[in-house]
Design an enzyme around this catalytic site. Structure first.
Site, PDB file in Angstrom:
ATOM      1  N   ASP A   1      -7.331  18.608 -15.434  1.00 20.21           N
ATOM      2  CA  ASP A   1      -7.652  17.230 -15.803  1.00 20.21           C
ATOM      3  C   ASP A   1      -7.195  17.072 -17.249  1.00 20.21           C
ATOM      4  O   ASP A   1      -7.835  17.581 -18.170  1.00 20.21           O
ATOM      5  CB  ASP A   1      -9.163  17.008 -15.656  1.00 20.21           C
ATOM      6  CG  ASP A   1      -9.592  15.587 -16.011  1.00 20.21           C
ATOM      7  OD1 ASP A   1      -8.829  14.900 -16.723  1.00 20.21           O
ATOM      8  OD2 ASP A   1     -10.688  15.164 -15.590  1.00 20.21           O
TER       9      ASP A   1
ATOM     10  N   LYS B   1      -8.270   5.896 -19.495  1.00 19.67           N
ATOM     11  CA  LYS B   1      -8.580   6.350 -20.845  1.00 19.67           C
ATOM     12  C   LYS B   1      -7.343   6.214 -21.742  1.00 19.67           C
ATOM     13  O   LYS B   1      -6.859   5.125 -21.934  1.00 19.67           O
ATOM     14  CB  LYS B   1      -9.126   7.776 -20.784  1.00 19.67           C
ATOM     15  CG  LYS B   1     -10.203   7.974 -19.700  1.00 19.67           C
ATOM     16  CD  LYS B   1     -11.479   7.181 -19.939  1.00 19.67           C
ATOM     17  CE  LYS B   1     -12.407   7.130 -18.744  1.00 19.67           C
ATOM     18  NZ  LYS B   1     -12.759   8.408 -18.155  1.00 19.67           N
TER      19      LYS B   1
ATOM     20  N   TYR C   1     -16.281  16.907 -16.619  1.00 22.06           N
ATOM     21  CA  TYR C   1     -16.624  15.483 -16.543  1.00 22.06           C
ATOM     22  C   TYR C   1     -17.646  15.305 -15.414  1.00 22.06           C
ATOM     23  O   TYR C   1     -17.382  15.723 -14.276  1.00 22.06           O
ATOM     24  CB  TYR C   1     -15.362  14.656 -16.267  1.00 22.06           C
ATOM     25  CG  TYR C   1     -15.647  13.213 -15.957  1.00 22.06           C
ATOM     26  CD1 TYR C   1     -16.117  12.359 -16.940  1.00 22.06           C
ATOM     27  CD2 TYR C   1     -15.480  12.713 -14.671  1.00 22.06           C
ATOM     28  CE1 TYR C   1     -16.409  11.040 -16.653  1.00 22.06           C
ATOM     29  CE2 TYR C   1     -15.761  11.389 -14.380  1.00 22.06           C
ATOM     30  CZ  TYR C   1     -16.232  10.562 -15.371  1.00 22.06           C
ATOM     31  OH  TYR C   1     -16.516   9.256 -15.084  1.00 22.06           O
TER      32      TYR C   1
ATOM     33  N   ARG D   1       0.847  -1.205   0.000  1.00 23.60           N
ATOM     34  CA  ARG D   1       0.000   0.000   0.000  1.00 23.60           C
ATOM     35  C   ARG D   1       0.876   1.247   0.000  1.00 23.60           C
ATOM     36  O   ARG D   1       0.563   2.263  -0.615  1.00 23.60           O
ATOM     37  CB  ARG D   1      -0.986   0.000   1.185  1.00 23.60           C
ATOM     38  CG  ARG D   1      -1.798   1.285   1.297  1.00 23.60           C
ATOM     39  CD  ARG D   1      -3.125   1.130   2.044  1.00 23.60           C
ATOM     40  NE  ARG D   1      -3.027   0.365   3.273  1.00 23.60           N
ATOM     41  CZ  ARG D   1      -2.436   0.789   4.397  1.00 23.60           C
ATOM     42  NH1 ARG D   1      -1.891   1.990   4.441  1.00 23.60           N
ATOM     43  NH2 ARG D   1      -2.396   0.018   5.463  1.00 23.60           N
TER      44      ARG D   1
HETATM   45  C1  LIG Z   1     -13.185   8.969 -16.979  1.00 23.88           C
HETATM   46  C2  LIG Z   1     -12.811  10.332 -16.573  1.00 23.88           C
HETATM   47  C3  LIG Z   1     -12.589  10.655 -15.222  1.00 23.88           C
HETATM   48  C4  LIG Z   1     -12.808   9.645 -14.100  1.00 23.88           C
HETATM   49  O1  LIG Z   1     -11.912   8.605 -14.165  1.00 23.88           O
HETATM   50  P1  LIG Z   1     -12.215   7.091 -13.675  1.00 23.88           P
HETATM   51  O2  LIG Z   1     -10.956   6.386 -14.040  1.00 23.88           O
HETATM   52  O3  LIG Z   1     -13.421   6.617 -14.412  1.00 23.88           O
HETATM   53  O4  LIG Z   1     -12.451   7.140 -12.211  1.00 23.88           O
HETATM   54  C5  LIG Z   1     -12.188  11.944 -14.911  1.00 23.88           C
HETATM   55  N1  LIG Z   1     -12.031  12.872 -15.873  1.00 23.88           N
HETATM   56  C6  LIG Z   1     -12.243  12.606 -17.180  1.00 23.88           C
HETATM   57  C7  LIG Z   1     -12.045  13.684 -18.183  1.00 23.88           C
HETATM   58  C8  LIG Z   1     -12.637  11.333 -17.578  1.00 23.88           C
HETATM   59  O5  LIG Z   1     -12.862  11.087 -18.861  1.00 23.88           O
END
Ligand SMILES: *Cc1c(COP(=O)(O)O)cnc(C)c1O
Length: 378
Positions: A175, A200, A103, A52
């Site tokens: 982000d 992603k 998002y 962890r």
């Molecule tokens: C998918 C996504 C998230 C969240 O991520 P997870 O891996 O699903 O928790 C945050 N920001 C954007 C732009 C995303 O496409």
């Protein structure tokens, strides 16, 4: 790594490289949760203690992520949401400004999980800098940037947002899930934190759930707080997900090139189609964000786009399920092309138009992708 390359293609393969006694070229997957101590009972310098707190696969991928973003340190989380939450948490404060088409999960996180903890937020069209400045309150401590935005592909001028934030001593988090460091390097533009859903594009194959936060020299003073949140909070990336992510990152620059080339061609095709009312893709010269995008993005404009169909909500949903190659599914950034009726998946928080389809353009042959649209639109 001994050679410090500035080229992203080299960094993506080599950064964070670890050597192992066996000489393995591919890093071994270390599943052990615990590691041997010295005779004295002390921890052995350079060794891990408990997975962890640290694990070799996670350390390796964290180093690679930091190098790719031009940051100093990265923390790999179990999901993008866990990474987002760490920023809300560690940055402290009581008021955040969010983009109006952020998002939906990030906003839902504040509303449903943090709402009771005295963290307020204001949503604003952050591409409108006057509106952004007007939304700043006395206790605003954080501005959240997401560009291109989801699902309208609005492009925010990060440098201009940072200028405003600095005048008010406000932190800026970016982000960078959609743009990735292949197209945009937010630290070069002055932000304090970069986060990703590595689920992603960085993962790229729709088989890893993960997230990360990256710090730079400016935000390094929060390093200990992030470290504590990360390994005491415990939402860390697993060894196997870290191993997979490290492997996926090696091909990330060439995948991004392919996504962007395909997206540009598909956007140009769709723009000319009479049944498509609008194509949101910042690479199109006709797009309202094209100039900002050209200034801020390099190597292309990403692999995401959205379209408004000349159709009702029901017809739009049916359209998404009628395609042959494009699968009707949520998420993005994998090698396979996906299409999604965004309003249905966003539920009650959705501000997406009923005739909007979000498209994650994969790396298949562009002729096939265009043919799929041609047929379905007909
Ligand atoms: C998918 C996504 C998230 C969240 O991520 P997870 O891996 O699903 O928790 C945050 N920001 C954007 C732009 C995303 O496409």
């Amino acid at each position: 790594m001994t050679l410090e390359s500035q080229h992203i293609a080299t960094q993506a393969v080599h950064a964070g490289r670890i050597s192992d006694a066996s000489g393995a070229v591919v890093p071994p997957l270390t599943l052990s949760t615990t590691f041997e101590r010295a005779e004295t009972g002390d921890f052995i310098a350079g060794r891990d203690i408990y997975s962890r707190a640290s694990n070799p696969n996670r350390r390796q991928v964290e180093e690679k992520l930091a190098v790719l973003e031009g940051g100093t340190e990265a923390f790999a989380f179990a999901s993008g949401q866990a990474a987002t939450m760490s920023i809300f948490h560690v940055s402290g404060g009581t008021h955040v400004i969010l983009p109006d088409d952020i998002y939906y999960g990030s906003k839902a996180l504040i509303e449903q999980v943090y709402g009771h903890r005295n963290l307020r937020f204001t949503t604003v069209d952050i591409t409108d800098l006057d509106a952004l400045e007007a939304a700043i309150e006395e206790d605003t401590h954080l501005i959240w940037v997401e560009t291109p935005s989801n699902p309208q592909l609005k492009v925010t001028d990060i440098q201009e947002v940072v200028k405003i934030a600095q005048r008010h001593s406000i932190l800026v988090a970016c982000d960078n899930t959609w743009a990735t460091p292949f197209f945009t390097r937010p630290f070069d533009l002055g932000v304090d934190f970069v986060m990703h859903s590595t689920t992603k594009y960085l993962g790229g194959h729709s088989d890893i759930l993960g997230g990360c936060v990256i710090l730079n020299q400016k935000s390094a003073y929060l390093s200990e707080k992030f470290r504590a949140y990360h390994h005491l909070g415990g939402a860390v990336a697993s060894a196997f997900d870290s191993w997979l992510l490290n492997r996926s990152l090696a091909t990330f620059p060439i995948r991004m090139q392919a996504h962007a080339t395909n997206a540009m061609q598909l956007a140009s095709f769709l723009e000319k189609h009479p049944k498509v009312l609008k194509v949101n893709y910042p690479g199109l010269p006709s797009n309202e964000y094209h100039l900002v995008a050209k200034k801020q993005m390099k190597n292309g404009f990403g692999g995401m786009l959205s379209i408004l169909l000349d159709a009702s909500e029901e017809e739009t949903k049916r359209f998404a399920s009628s395609m042959k190659l494009f699968r009707h599914a949520t998420s993005l950034g994998g090698v396979e092309s996906l299409i999604e009726h965004r309003r249905s998946s966003e539920g009650i928080y959705s501000v997406s138009p009923p005739n909007l389809l979000r498209i994650s353009v994969g790396i298949e042959a562009i002729d096939d992708l265009i043919a799929d649209f041609q047929q379905t639109l007909a």
